[in-house]
Design a protein around this motif. Structure first.
Motif, mmCIF file in Angstrom:
data_model
loop_
_atom_site.group_PDB
_atom_site.id
_atom_site.type_symbol
_atom_site.label_atom_id
_atom_site.label_comp_id
_atom_site.label_asym_id
_atom_site.label_seq_id
_atom_site.Cartn_x
_atom_site.Cartn_y
_atom_site.Cartn_z
ATOM 1 N N VAL A 15 0.841 -1.199 0.000
ATOM 2 C CA VAL A 15 0.000 0.000 0.000
ATOM 3 C C VAL A 15 0.875 1.248 0.000
ATOM 4 N N ARG A 16 1.907 1.278 0.813
ATOM 5 C CA ARG A 16 2.801 2.447 0.874
ATOM 6 C C ARG A 16 3.473 2.711 -0.463
ATOM 7 N N VAL A 17 3.954 1.657 -1.106
ATOM 8 C CA VAL A 17 4.633 1.811 -2.403
ATOM 9 C C VAL A 17 3.662 2.345 -3.444
ATOM 10 N N ILE A 18 2.488 1.731 -3.528
ATOM 11 C CA ILE A 18 1.514 2.152 -4.534
ATOM 12 C C ILE A 18 1.004 3.552 -4.238
ATOM 13 N N ARG A 19 0.771 3.883 -2.973
ATOM 14 C CA ARG A 19 0.332 5.231 -2.614
ATOM 15 C C ARG A 19 1.359 6.268 -3.080
ATOM 16 N N ARG A 20 2.645 5.988 -2.857
ATOM 17 C CA ARG A 20 3.702 6.913 -3.299
ATOM 18 C C ARG A 20 3.670 7.085 -4.816
ATOM 19 N N ARG A 21 3.455 6.008 -5.540
ATOM 20 C CA ARG A 21 3.402 6.083 -7.000
ATOM 21 C C ARG A 21 2.226 6.933 -7.462
ATOM 22 N N ILE A 22 1.104 6.779 -6.786
ATOM 23 C CA ILE A 22 -0.094 7.555 -7.139
ATOM 24 C C ILE A 22 0.129 9.032 -6.807
ATOM 25 N N SER A 24 2.849 10.718 -6.452
ATOM 26 C CA SER A 24 3.916 11.352 -7.239
ATOM 27 C C SER A 24 3.505 11.565 -8.694
ATOM 28 N N GLY A 25 2.394 10.932 -9.097
ATOM 29 C CA GLY A 25 1.966 11.038 -10.489
ATOM 30 C C GLY A 25 2.551 9.965 -11.380
ATOM 31 N N GLU A 26 3.405 9.110 -10.811
ATOM 32 C CA GLU A 26 3.972 8.006 -11.591
ATOM 33 C C GLU A 26 2.843 7.098 -12.112
ATOM 34 N N TRP A 27 1.819 6.926 -11.283
ATOM 35 C CA TRP A 27 0.622 6.190 -11.686
ATOM 36 C C TRP A 27 -0.520 7.198 -11.766
ATOM 37 N N PRO A 28 -0.850 7.654 -12.971
ATOM 38 C CA PRO A 28 -1.862 8.703 -13.131
ATOM 39 C C PRO A 28 -3.290 8.184 -12.971
ATOM 40 N N PRO A 29 -4.229 9.096 -12.765
ATOM 41 C CA PRO A 29 -5.638 8.699 -12.681
ATOM 42 C C PRO A 29 -6.052 7.906 -13.921
ATOM 43 N N GLY A 30 -6.831 6.865 -13.669
ATOM 44 C CA GLY A 30 -7.312 6.017 -14.753
ATOM 45 C C GLY A 30 -6.421 4.827 -15.050
ATOM 46 N N ARG A 31 -5.228 4.770 -14.468
ATOM 47 C CA ARG A 31 -4.325 3.649 -14.714
ATOM 48 C C ARG A 31 -4.912 2.381 -14.106
ATOM 49 N N LEU A 32 -4.892 1.312 -14.876
ATOM 50 C CA LEU A 32 -5.385 0.017 -14.412
ATOM 51 C C LEU A 32 -4.401 -0.582 -13.422
ATOM 52 N N ILE A 33 -4.925 -1.104 -12.322
ATOM 53 C CA ILE A 33 -4.119 -1.830 -11.338
ATOM 54 C C ILE A 33 -4.745 -3.206 -11.185
ATOM 55 N N SER A 34 -4.027 -4.232 -11.569
ATOM 56 C CA SER A 34 -4.587 -5.575 -11.478
ATOM 57 C C SER A 34 -4.035 -6.331 -10.277
ATOM 58 N N GLU A 35 -4.878 -7.171 -9.736
ATOM 59 C CA GLU A 35 -4.449 -8.017 -8.619
ATOM 60 C C GLU A 35 -3.284 -8.896 -9.056
ATOM 61 N N ARG A 36 -3.381 -9.444 -10.245
ATOM 62 C CA ARG A 36 -2.310 -10.306 -10.755
ATOM 63 C C ARG A 36 -1.009 -9.513 -10.913
#
Length: 81
Positions: A15-22, A24-36
């Motif tokens: 969660v911490r890693v993904i939150r940082r990516r979001i 920071s803009g590294e993962w922009p709105p609308g980006r697909l995140i899959s469980e796999r």
């Protein structure tokens, strides 16, 4: 492969890693995140990936659409107003 610390559960570290990516803009709105994808990137079981995605959803950082997947950002307002 991601190196986990011993002082926090793996799902919380993800969660911490993904939150940082979001944030920071590294993962922009609308980006697909899959469980796999989470399972493969972090080398974790499905339950761990699901728990991390649920926490991100509960925090309003991602939203999920049935039959489509989970995406970065707050859930869009699809009303026809």
């Amino acid at each position: 492969m991601f190196e986990f610390r011993d002082d926090l559960p793996r799902w919380q570290q993800i969660v911490r890693v993904i939150r940082r990516r979001i944030e920071s803009g590294e993962w922009p709105p609308g980006r697909l995140i899959s469980e796999r994808g989470v399972q493969e990137e972090f080398g974790v079981a499905g339950n761990t990936a699901r728990k991390a995605l649920k926490a991100l959803r509960d925090q309003g950082l991602i939203y999920t659409r049935v039959n489509l997947g989970s995406f970065v950002g707050p859930e869009p307002d699809d009303s026809d107003d």
